[in-house]
Scaffold this active site. Structure first.
Site, PDB file in Angstrom:
ATOM      1  N   TYR A  58       0.600  -0.975   0.073  1.00 15.41           N
ATOM      2  CA  TYR A  58      -0.360  -0.509  -0.019  1.00 15.41           C
ATOM      3  C   TYR A  58       1.372   1.590   0.199  1.00 15.41           C
ATOM      4  O   TYR A  58       0.404   2.193  -0.293  1.00 15.41           O
ATOM      5  CB  TYR A  58      -0.905  -0.221   1.143  1.00 15.41           C
ATOM      6  CG  TYR A  58      -2.485  -0.920   0.990  1.00 15.41           C
ATOM      7  CD1 TYR A  58      -2.459  -1.733   0.018  1.00 15.41           C
ATOM      8  CD2 TYR A  58      -2.461  -1.257   2.306  1.00 15.41           C
ATOM      9  CE1 TYR A  58      -3.439  -3.019   0.612  1.00 15.41           C
ATOM     10  CE2 TYR A  58      -3.611  -2.385   2.347  1.00 15.41           C
ATOM     11  CZ  TYR A  58      -3.854  -3.211   1.987  1.00 15.41           C
ATOM     12  OH  TYR A  58      -4.954  -4.076   1.573  1.00 15.41           O
ATOM     13  N   HIS A 118      -1.478 -11.613   1.916  1.00 17.71           N
ATOM     14  CA  HIS A 118      -2.055 -10.768   1.277  1.00 17.71           C
ATOM     15  C   HIS A 118      -2.377 -11.358   0.097  1.00 17.71           C
ATOM     16  O   HIS A 118      -1.061 -11.067  -1.530  1.00 17.71           O
ATOM     17  CB  HIS A 118      -0.947  -9.814   0.768  1.00 17.71           C
ATOM     18  CG  HIS A 118      -1.310  -8.053   0.429  1.00 17.71           C
ATOM     19  ND1 HIS A 118      -1.393  -6.755   0.102  1.00 17.71           N
ATOM     20  CD2 HIS A 118      -3.069  -8.166   0.335  1.00 17.71           C
ATOM     21  CE1 HIS A 118      -2.258  -6.309   0.116  1.00 17.71           C
ATOM     22  NE2 HIS A 118      -2.699  -6.727  -0.236  1.00 17.71           N
TER      23      HIS A 118
HETATM   24  N1  LIG Z   1      -6.411  -8.498   0.334  1.00 21.84           N
HETATM   25  C1  LIG Z   1      -6.642  -8.128   0.758  1.00 21.84           C
HETATM   26  O1  LIG Z   1      -5.668  -8.088   1.722  1.00 21.84           O
HETATM   27  C2  LIG Z   1      -7.507  -6.303   0.733  1.00 21.84           C
HETATM   28  C3  LIG Z   1      -8.065  -5.756  -0.295  1.00 21.84           C
HETATM   29  C4  LIG Z   1      -8.504  -4.345  -0.096  1.00 21.84           C
HETATM   30  C5  LIG Z   1      -8.288  -3.859   1.240  1.00 21.84           C
HETATM   31  N2  LIG Z   1      -8.140  -4.423   2.139  1.00 21.84           N
HETATM   32  C6  LIG Z   1      -8.056  -4.160   3.443  1.00 21.84           C
HETATM   33  O2  LIG Z   1      -9.567  -3.650   4.075  1.00 21.84           O
HETATM   34  C7  LIG Z   1      -9.236  -2.042   3.888  1.00 21.84           C
HETATM   35  C8  LIG Z   1     -11.241  -1.658   3.542  1.00 21.84           C
HETATM   36  O3  LIG Z   1     -11.309  -1.720   2.303  1.00 21.84           O
HETATM   37  P1  LIG Z   1     -12.050   0.079   2.149  1.00 21.84           P
HETATM   38  O4  LIG Z   1     -10.032   0.600   2.018  1.00 21.84           O
HETATM   39  O5  LIG Z   1     -11.450  -0.620   0.156  1.00 21.84           O
HETATM   40  O6  LIG Z   1     -12.495  -0.161   2.540  1.00 21.84           O
HETATM   41  P2  LIG Z   1     -13.890   0.184   2.416  1.00 21.84           P
HETATM   42  O7  LIG Z   1     -14.531   0.921   3.929  1.00 21.84           O
HETATM   43  O8  LIG Z   1     -14.904  -0.766   2.799  1.00 21.84           O
HETATM   44  O9  LIG Z   1     -14.605   1.760   1.619  1.00 21.84           O
HETATM   45  C9  LIG Z   1     -13.526   2.259   1.749  1.00 21.84           C
HETATM   46  C10 LIG Z   1     -13.830   3.395   0.729  1.00 21.84           C
HETATM   47  O10 LIG Z   1     -15.282   3.768   1.092  1.00 21.84           O
HETATM   48  C11 LIG Z   1     -14.767   5.297   0.851  1.00 21.84           C
HETATM   49  N3  LIG Z   1     -15.761   5.405   2.379  1.00 21.84           N
HETATM   50  C12 LIG Z   1     -15.390   5.572   3.499  1.00 21.84           C
HETATM   51  N4  LIG Z   1     -15.872   6.050   4.632  1.00 21.84           N
HETATM   52  C13 LIG Z   1     -16.550   7.240   3.727  1.00 21.84           C
HETATM   53  C14 LIG Z   1     -18.084   7.890   4.430  1.00 21.84           C
HETATM   54  N5  LIG Z   1     -18.561   7.216   4.594  1.00 21.84           N
HETATM   55  N6  LIG Z   1     -18.856   7.779   3.042  1.00 21.84           N
HETATM   56  C15 LIG Z   1     -18.236   7.927   1.830  1.00 21.84           C
HETATM   57  N7  LIG Z   1     -17.563   7.355   1.440  1.00 21.84           N
HETATM   58  C16 LIG Z   1     -16.795   7.038   2.240  1.00 21.84           C
HETATM   59  C17 LIG Z   1     -13.665   6.350   1.028  1.00 21.84           C
HETATM   60  O11 LIG Z   1     -13.196   7.283   0.631  1.00 21.84           O
HETATM   61  P3  LIG Z   1     -13.113   8.022   0.689  1.00 21.84           P
HETATM   62  O12 LIG Z   1     -11.710   8.033   1.579  1.00 21.84           O
HETATM   63  O13 LIG Z   1     -13.279   9.192   0.464  1.00 21.84           O
HETATM   64  O14 LIG Z   1     -13.299   8.335   2.532  1.00 21.84           O
HETATM   65  C18 LIG Z   1     -13.050   4.666   0.718  1.00 21.84           C
HETATM   66  O15 LIG Z   1     -12.258   4.828  -0.880  1.00 21.84           O
HETATM   67  C19 LIG Z   1      -8.103  -1.382   2.858  1.00 21.84           C
HETATM   68  O16 LIG Z   1      -8.087  -0.847   4.095  1.00 21.84           O
HETATM   69  C20 LIG Z   1      -6.748  -2.546   3.524  1.00 21.84           C
HETATM   70  O17 LIG Z   1      -6.641  -1.904   4.865  1.00 21.84           O
HETATM   71  C21 LIG Z   1      -7.832  -5.989   2.416  1.00 21.84           C
END
Ligand SMILES: NC(=O)c1ccc[n+]([C@@H]2O[C@H](COP(=O)([O-])OP(=O)(O)OC[C@H]3O[C@@H](n4cnc5c(N)ncnc54)[C@H](OP(=O)(O)O)[C@@H]3O)[C@@H](O)[C@H]2O)c1
Length: 313
Positions: A58, A118
């Site tokens: 990341y 990962h």
């Molecule tokens: N295979 C893997 O290992 C893998 C893959 C994917 C993710 N992950 C992990 O899982 C975590 C969570 O996934 P994710 O980051 O995709 O998180 P998520 O919480 O599902 O979605 C986050 C997205 O939604 C937006 N968002 C968040 N809060 C919001 C709100 N209140 N209103 C409107 N938009 C909102 C964010 O943009 P803004 O920045 O504008 O808030 C961001 O782009 C990752 O950060 C990572 O640590 C792991």
């Protein structure tokens, strides 16, 4: 902030974890500096977040290290990851040790609490078990990591083939699984097993794009209807989940999405990924806001209950 037990690890952590990847990568994806991203990390900790999830890939380990540099560590659970593929081929056990050491330096930490492989794909899984897990067990003996974890490649594996296999092995203390109201298939395929085995779970993709952007949700719902995965009857194609807000179940779709995941039996920690302090604060409130009504959960189940082919990405 509500706290939860992370499986049988003995760790008590916040119900919301700070996700430092996803589309936002703490805001680095849209131009924030490490110092600005570190502000998001510190605000999360102020809000009671004690679990932070980052990864070598990341580019946010340095920002996490900066964010926590002056904070007490005893309550923080640091999770990071290394992908199997490294420099265009499968990374070796010796390389994994160097990569772990580099992650520790960037994080400014002596130990990673949960070290995860990962986004593992099915064809990588045997290599993980045979080559990388023995190395991770050595890292644990050396005191460099505390628990072994695995994360699925949800976009390529929305039906959880890898975790369905991994739950049969005894080596994983923590699994990161894709689960959201659009694709709840992990419920029977992963969470039923992690619960009986005491494996801790971190939920990713609670919101992602489809549940944070109306146009993405419209497209996804149209695609699911076209492929016969959901029923068009009773679904407003312009605003497929608008009823959640109109009927007073939640103040917003992201709020509903985080609450849906937070109260799913078998999900320990819901990760929230953001580069916005405002969104972070909203999401912490959502995680603490209590479950959606049983009627809303049942209706979501009638619409999306059979879906196992999308992620909301
Ligand atoms: N295979 C893997 O290992 C893998 C893959 C994917 C993710 N992950 C992990 O899982 C975590 C969570 O996934 P994710 O980051 O995709 O998180 P998520 O919480 O599902 O979605 C986050 C997205 O939604 C937006 N968002 C968040 N809060 C919001 C709100 N209140 N209103 C409107 N938009 C909102 C964010 O943009 P803004 O920045 O504008 O808030 C961001 O782009 C990752 O950060 C990572 O640590 C792991």
């Amino acid at each position: 902030m509500d706290t939860v037990k992370l499986g049988n690890t003995g760790l008590e952590v916040s119900a919301m974890g700070l996700g430092c990847g996803g589309h936002s990568r703490l805001g680095l994806s849209y131009g924030k500096t490490d110092a600005e991203a570190a502000v998001v990390v510190r605000r999360a900790v102020e809000l009671g977040v004690t679990l932070i999830d980052t990864a070598e890939m990341y580019g946010t380990e340095t920002a996490v290290g900066l964010g926590i540099a002056s904070l007490p560590r005893e309550n923080l659970t640091l999770c990071t990851k290394a992908a199997v593929e490294w420099q265009g081929r499968r990374g070796t056990a010796a390389e994994l040790e160097e990569r772990l050491n580099a992650s520790l330096r960037r994080l400014g930490a002596d130990v990673v609490d949960v070290y995860q492989l990962h986004g593992v794909s099915l064809d990588e899984y045997a290599y993980c078990r045979e080559e990388l897990v023995p190395a991770m067990l050595r890292f644990r003996e050396q005191g460099k990591i505390r628990f072994l974890g695995i994360t699925e490649a949800f976009i390529g594996d929305p039906g959880h083939a890898v975790l369905s296999e991994a739950v049969r092995d005894g080596c994983w203390s923590v699994m990161m699984v894709g689960f959201n109201l659009l694709n709840p298939s992990a419920r029977s395929r992963v969470l039923a097993h992690t619960q009986t085995k005491g494996i801790g779970t971190l939920d990713m993709f609670a919101v992602r794009r489809a549940l944070s952007r109306p146009e993405a949700l419209r497209e996804l719902a149209a695609d699911l209807v076209a492929r016969g995965q959901i029923d068009a009857a009773g679904l407003d194609p312009e605003d497929p989940l608008g009823w959640l807000v109109r009927e007073g179940h939640a103040a917003s779709i992201p709020e509903a999405a985080y609450r849906f995941c937070r109260h799913e039996p078998g999900i320990d920690v819901v990760l929230s990924g953001t580069g916005s302090v405002e969104h972070l604060e909203q999401n912490a409130r959502s995680i603490n806001a209590g479950p959606l009504s049983p009627e809303a959960v049942a209706r979501l189940g009638r619409i999306f209950g059979r879906v196992d082919s999308v992620t909301g990405n």
